[in-house]
Design a protein around this motif. Structure first.
Motif, PDB file in Angstrom:
ATOM      1  N   GLN A  30      13.306   8.816  18.592  1.00 33.27           N
ATOM      2  CA  GLN A  30      12.536   7.738  17.966  1.00 33.27           C
ATOM      3  C   GLN A  30      13.237   6.388  18.143  1.00 33.27           C
ATOM      4  N   LEU A  31      12.446   5.324  18.405  1.00 27.36           N
ATOM      5  CA  LEU A  31      12.976   3.982  18.640  1.00 27.36           C
ATOM      6  C   LEU A  31      12.331   2.979  17.698  1.00 27.36           C
ATOM      7  N   LEU A  32      13.034   1.874  17.471  1.00 23.83           N
ATOM      8  CA  LEU A  32      12.536   0.783  16.636  1.00 23.83           C
ATOM      9  C   LEU A  32      12.388  -0.474  17.493  1.00 23.83           C
ATOM     10  N   LEU A  72       8.430   3.650  17.139  1.00 27.02           N
ATOM     11  CA  LEU A  72       7.926   4.342  18.320  1.00 27.02           C
ATOM     12  C   LEU A  72       8.473   5.763  18.336  1.00 27.02           C
ATOM     13  N   THR A  73       7.566   6.753  18.347  1.00 22.91           N
ATOM     14  CA  THR A  73       7.987   8.148  18.361  1.00 22.91           C
ATOM     15  C   THR A  73       7.342   8.855  19.551  1.00 22.91           C
ATOM     16  N   VAL A  92       3.963   6.932  20.801  1.00 25.84           N
ATOM     17  CA  VAL A  92       3.038   6.613  19.714  1.00 25.84           C
ATOM     18  C   VAL A  92       3.699   5.586  18.794  1.00 25.84           C
ATOM     19  N   ASP A  93       3.021   4.459  18.594  1.00 25.66           N
ATOM     20  CA  ASP A  93       3.461   3.467  17.612  1.00 25.66           C
ATOM     21  C   ASP A  93       2.916   3.924  16.260  1.00 25.66           C
ATOM     22  N   ARG A  94       3.797   4.489  15.431  1.00 25.46           N
ATOM     23  CA  ARG A  94       3.352   5.095  14.178  1.00 25.46           C
ATOM     24  C   ARG A  94       3.221   4.081  13.044  1.00 25.46           C
ATOM     25  N   GLY A  95       3.596   2.821  13.271  1.00 33.64           N
ATOM     26  CA  GLY A  95       3.403   1.824  12.230  1.00 33.64           C
ATOM     27  C   GLY A  95       4.591   0.904  12.060  1.00 33.64           C
ATOM     28  N   TRP A  96       4.522   0.105  11.010  1.00 31.97           N
ATOM     29  CA  TRP A  96       5.500  -0.952  10.750  1.00 31.97           C
ATOM     30  C   TRP A  96       6.309  -0.618   9.490  1.00 31.97           C
ATOM     31  N   VAL A  97       7.601  -0.936   9.544  1.00 33.56           N
ATOM     32  CA  VAL A  97       8.460  -0.792   8.371  1.00 33.56           C
ATOM     33  C   VAL A  97       9.265  -2.078   8.211  1.00 33.56           C
ATOM     34  N   PRO A  98       9.571  -2.491   6.968  1.00 30.00           N
ATOM     35  CA  PRO A  98      10.296  -3.751   6.763  1.00 30.00           C
ATOM     36  C   PRO A  98      11.791  -3.623   7.047  1.00 30.00           C
ATOM     37  N   THR A  99      12.411  -4.766   7.295  1.00 29.72           N
ATOM     38  CA  THR A  99      13.863  -4.815   7.434  1.00 29.72           C
ATOM     39  C   THR A  99      14.510  -4.429   6.102  1.00 29.72           C
ATOM     40  N   GLY A 100      15.652  -3.772   6.206  1.00 35.39           N
ATOM     41  CA  GLY A 100      16.320  -3.296   4.997  1.00 35.39           C
ATOM     42  C   GLY A 100      16.858  -4.420   4.133  1.00 35.39           C
ATOM     43  N   ASN A 101      17.167  -4.100   2.900  1.00 37.63           N
ATOM     44  CA  ASN A 101      17.671  -5.088   1.950  1.00 37.63           C
ATOM     45  C   ASN A 101      19.117  -5.484   2.227  1.00 37.63           C
ATOM     46  N   ALA A 102      19.908  -4.564   2.812  1.00 37.41           N
ATOM     47  CA  ALA A 102      21.338  -4.828   2.991  1.00 37.41           C
ATOM     48  C   ALA A 102      21.784  -4.756   4.439  1.00 37.41           C
ATOM     49  N   GLN A 103      20.882  -4.442   5.370  1.00 39.07           N
ATOM     50  CA  GLN A 103      21.269  -4.310   6.767  1.00 39.07           C
ATOM     51  C   GLN A 103      20.089  -4.658   7.669  1.00 39.07           C
ATOM     52  N   ASP A 104      20.414  -4.908   8.948  1.00 38.27           N
ATOM     53  CA  ASP A 104      19.385  -5.253   9.936  1.00 38.27           C
ATOM     54  C   ASP A 104      18.790  -3.976  10.512  1.00 38.27           C
ATOM     55  N   GLN A 152      17.061   0.893  19.323  1.00 38.57           N
ATOM     56  CA  GLN A 152      16.200  -0.288  19.199  1.00 38.57           C
ATOM     57  C   GLN A 152      15.881  -0.866  20.571  1.00 38.57           C
ATOM     58  N   VAL A 153      14.702  -1.472  20.669  1.00 38.83           N
ATOM     59  CA  VAL A 153      14.271  -2.165  21.883  1.00 38.83           C
ATOM     60  C   VAL A 153      13.697  -3.510  21.481  1.00 38.83           C
ATOM     61  N   GLN A 154      13.648  -4.452  22.433  1.00 35.27           N
ATOM     62  CA  GLN A 154      13.164  -5.793  22.134  1.00 35.27           C
ATOM     63  C   GLN A 154      11.645  -5.879  22.110  1.00 35.27           C
TER      64      GLN A 154
END
Length: 237
Positions: free
Chosen positions: A126-128, A143-144, A156-168, A205-207
Motif C-alpha cells: 500500500q502507498l500514500l 493506493l492499494t 485502487v485509490d481507496r480514499g483520502w485520509v488526513p495528515t496526522g496530528n504529530a507527524q507527516d 509514499q509517492v508524489q
C-alpha cells in the motif's frame, strides 16, 4: 431729387464687376463637381489614414469571428465531455479485462467509466500519495494494489485520509477487506509527474498517481495505463 443708376457709367461698371466676381467663382467650383456626387465627396477614401482605419476594422472583425468560433468549439467540447462523464459515471460495471485488455491500455473516453475487478488487496504494498487537499485540509490518497488471478495488480485509490496530528503521515489508515474482494471503481488516467518535485524519501509514499512510479515501488506487475477510484467493495470493509 434721386439720381438714376447708370450701369454704363464708370462707377456702374465697377459695381457690376464686383457683383459678378463671386458668382463666377461659384460657377467654376460647381463646374468641376459631379452633380450626382454628395457634397462632402468621396475623395477621403483614397487617403492613407482612412485606409488604415479600414484595415484595422477588418482585422478586428476577423479576430472577433475567429475568437467566436474558438469559443463555440470549446463549448461543444465541454458539452461532449460532460455527456461522456455522465454516461460513464452511471454505466453498468464493465469487467476489467474488457475495459483494459492490456496493462498500458487507456482511452480518453474511458474516464470515470465504472469497472469491476476481483482479487485480493496487497496491504503490504500500500502507498500514500502526498499533498492531497480535501476541504482545505492536507492529507493523503491511499493506493492499494488489488492482485487479480492473473497475477497482475490493479491500483485502487481507496480514499483520502488526513495528515496526522504529530507527524507527516496519517494517524490511521482504514484496512481494506481481507480475502477475495470484488471492487467497483471509476477509471482514471495515470497522472503526469509534477515538475520540480522529487520522489518522497519515505518508501511508502509517492508524489502523484504516476503509475510508472508506483510500479517501481510494487513488486507485483500492475496496470500502468489507468487506476480506479473506489466506488464500492464486496464484501464491505
Amino acid at each position: 431729387m434721386t439720381q438714376d443708376f447708370d450701369p454704363q457709367s464708370r462707377y456702374g461698371r465697377k459695381h457690376a464687376a464686383q457683383l459678378q466676381r463671386p458668382a463666377a467663382a461659384d460657377d467654376r467650383a460647381d463646374a468641376g463637381r459631379d452633380p450626382d456626387e454628395p457634397f462632402v465627396g468621396w475623395r477621403f477614401v483614397r487617403s492613407r489614414r482612412w485606409l488604415g482605419y479600414f484595415a484595422i476594422a477588418v482585422a478586428f472583425a476577423v479576430v472577433c469571428a475567429l475568437f467566436g468560433m474558438w469559443q463555440w468549439d470549446r463549448r461543444n467540447e465541454a458539452v461532449r465531455q460532460n455527456a461522456q462523464v455522465a454516461q460513464n459515471y452511471d454505466h453498468a460495471p464493465v469487467p476489467l479485462d474488457q475495459a483494459l485488455p492490456q496493462a498500458s491500455s487507456w482511452q480518453d473516453d474511458q474516464e470515470w467509466l465504472r469497472v469491476s475487478v476481483t482479487g485480493q488487496y496487497d496491504v503490504d504494498a500500500q502507498l500514500l500519495v502526498r499533498n492531497r487537499v480535501h476541504n482545505g485540509q492536507p492529507g493523503f490518497e491511499v493506493l492499494t494494489p488489488l492482485v487479480t488471478d492473473t497475477g497482475r495488480a490493479f491500483i485502487v485509490d481507496r480514499g483520502w485520509v488526513p495528515t496526522g496530528n504529530a507527524q507527516d503521515a496519517p494517524d490511521h489508515v482504514p484496512a481494506p477487506p481481507s480475502g477475495e474482494v470484488t471492487a467497483v471503481v471509476r477509471l482514471q488516467e495515470s497522472e503526469p509527474r509534477i515538475p520540480g518535485r522529487s520522489d518522497p524519501a519515505e518508501s511508502d509514499q509517492v508524489q502523484s498517481v504516476t503509475l510508472d512510479d508506483v510500479a517501481a515501488k510494487v513488486d507485483t506487475p500492475i496496470w500502468t495505463g489507468a487506476y480506479g477510484q473506489l466506488a464500492s467493495e464486496s464484501p464491505a470493509p
